[in-house]
Write a protein that holds these residues in place. Structure first.
Motif, mmCIF file in Angstrom:
data_model
loop_
_atom_site.group_PDB
_atom_site.id
_atom_site.type_symbol
_atom_site.label_atom_id
_atom_site.label_comp_id
_atom_site.label_asym_id
_atom_site.label_seq_id
_atom_site.Cartn_x
_atom_site.Cartn_y
_atom_site.Cartn_z
ATOM 1 N N MET A 104 0.844 -1.198 0.000
ATOM 2 C CA MET A 104 0.000 0.000 0.000
ATOM 3 C C MET A 104 0.874 1.240 0.000
ATOM 4 N N ASP A 105 0.389 2.284 -0.670
ATOM 5 C CA ASP A 105 1.080 3.574 -0.661
ATOM 6 C C ASP A 105 0.037 4.674 -0.801
ATOM 7 N N THR A 106 0.386 5.864 -0.325
ATOM 8 C CA THR A 106 -0.515 7.010 -0.420
ATOM 9 C C THR A 106 0.212 8.194 -1.032
ATOM 10 N N GLU A 107 -0.575 9.101 -1.567
ATOM 11 C CA GLU A 107 -0.087 10.398 -2.028
ATOM 12 C C GLU A 107 -0.824 11.459 -1.225
ATOM 13 N N GLY A 137 -3.416 3.562 -2.989
ATOM 14 C CA GLY A 137 -3.715 2.313 -3.656
ATOM 15 C C GLY A 137 -3.064 1.158 -2.931
ATOM 16 N N TRP A 138 -3.628 -0.014 -3.133
ATOM 17 C CA TRP A 138 -3.034 -1.222 -2.586
ATOM 18 C C TRP A 138 -3.200 -2.361 -3.584
ATOM 19 N N TYR A 139 -2.256 -3.299 -3.504
ATOM 20 C CA TYR A 139 -2.202 -4.405 -4.450
ATOM 21 C C TYR A 139 -1.974 -5.685 -3.670
ATOM 22 N N ASP A 140 -2.764 -6.712 -3.986
ATOM 23 C CA ASP A 140 -2.647 -7.975 -3.249
ATOM 24 C C ASP A 140 -2.048 -9.105 -4.083
ATOM 25 N N GLY A 141 -1.405 -8.755 -5.190
ATOM 26 C CA GLY A 141 -0.821 -9.759 -6.058
ATOM 27 C C GLY A 141 -1.738 -10.123 -7.211
ATOM 28 N N THR A 142 -3.020 -9.789 -7.083
ATOM 29 C CA THR A 142 -3.998 -10.067 -8.129
ATOM 30 C C THR A 142 -4.795 -8.827 -8.494
ATOM 31 N N ASN A 143 -5.289 -8.137 -7.485
ATOM 32 C CA ASN A 143 -6.167 -6.984 -7.696
ATOM 33 C C ASN A 143 -5.516 -5.701 -7.194
ATOM 34 N N TYR A 144 -5.801 -4.604 -7.901
ATOM 35 C CA TYR A 144 -5.347 -3.275 -7.487
ATOM 36 C C TYR A 144 -6.574 -2.449 -7.137
ATOM 37 N N GLN A 145 -6.570 -1.841 -5.957
ATOM 38 C CA GLN A 145 -7.673 -1.001 -5.490
ATOM 39 C C GLN A 145 -7.133 0.398 -5.191
ATOM 40 N N THR A 146 -7.939 1.401 -5.464
ATOM 41 C CA THR A 146 -7.554 2.769 -5.105
ATOM 42 C C THR A 146 -8.498 3.294 -4.037
ATOM 43 N N PHE A 147 -8.052 4.333 -3.353
ATOM 44 C CA PHE A 147 -8.873 5.011 -2.355
ATOM 45 C C PHE A 147 -8.471 6.471 -2.322
ATOM 46 N N GLU A 172 -11.670 5.468 3.636
ATOM 47 C CA GLU A 172 -12.026 4.558 2.546
ATOM 48 C C GLU A 172 -11.101 3.336 2.555
ATOM 49 N N PHE A 173 -9.808 3.565 2.823
ATOM 50 C CA PHE A 173 -8.862 2.452 2.921
ATOM 51 C C PHE A 173 -9.243 1.524 4.068
ATOM 52 N N MET A 174 -9.574 2.083 5.226
ATOM 53 C CA MET A 174 -9.951 1.262 6.377
ATOM 54 C C MET A 174 -11.201 0.434 6.063
ATOM 55 N N SER A 175 -12.145 1.010 5.343
ATOM 56 C CA SER A 175 -13.348 0.278 4.944
ATOM 57 C C SER A 175 -12.990 -0.875 4.004
ATOM 58 N N GLN A 176 -12.091 -0.620 3.061
ATOM 59 C CA GLN A 176 -11.652 -1.677 2.150
ATOM 60 C C GLN A 176 -10.946 -2.797 2.922
ATOM 61 N N MET A 177 -10.141 -2.437 3.908
ATOM 62 C CA MET A 177 -9.450 -3.446 4.714
ATOM 63 C C MET A 177 -10.451 -4.256 5.549
#
Length: 107
Positions: free
Chosen positions: A6-9, A21-31, A36-41
């Motif tokens: 995960m990284d932020t700007e 954005g964060w990447y799990d090896g298969t999918n890339y999600q932005t926030f 919004e990131f905490m909700s995705q987690m």
């Protein structure tokens, strides 16, 4: 175990998160916010119920500060706690976080 990067700007050193954005090896999600990131987690933890989830952050100390700021504002407004650092299971070297564990989720 699931590993996510995960990284932020932000708008400068003191600005809020405006893109992440964060990447799990298969999918890339932005926030666009820490909340919004905490909700995705939260959603990911529900999906990966029996699996540990580790989030790798290039600059953990900086990004964690931004996330905690938003989580604190959310807590003051709603009383809902999203993130609290478990200092017993976190690693801090030279006053900088190297690992941080969330007491609220236990992960």
């Amino acid at each position: 175990m699931k590993v996510i990067s995960m990284d932020t700007e932000t708008r400068g050193m003191y600005g809020k998160i405006f893109l992440g954005g964060w990447y799990d090896g298969t999918n890339y999600q932005t926030f666009n916010t820490g909340l919004e990131f905490m909700s995705q987690m939260d959603n990911l933890l529900l999906q990966e119920e029996d699996e540990e989830v580790h989030v790798i952050v290039f600059n953990l100390d900086f990004d964690l500060g931004k996330l905690l700021r938003e989580c604190s504002e959310h807590y003051r407004k709603t009383g809902e706690e999203l993130f609290r650092i478990d200092y017993k299971n976190s690693l801090i070297i030279h006053n900088r976080f190297h690992t941080a564990t969330n007491i609220v989720t236990g992960k």
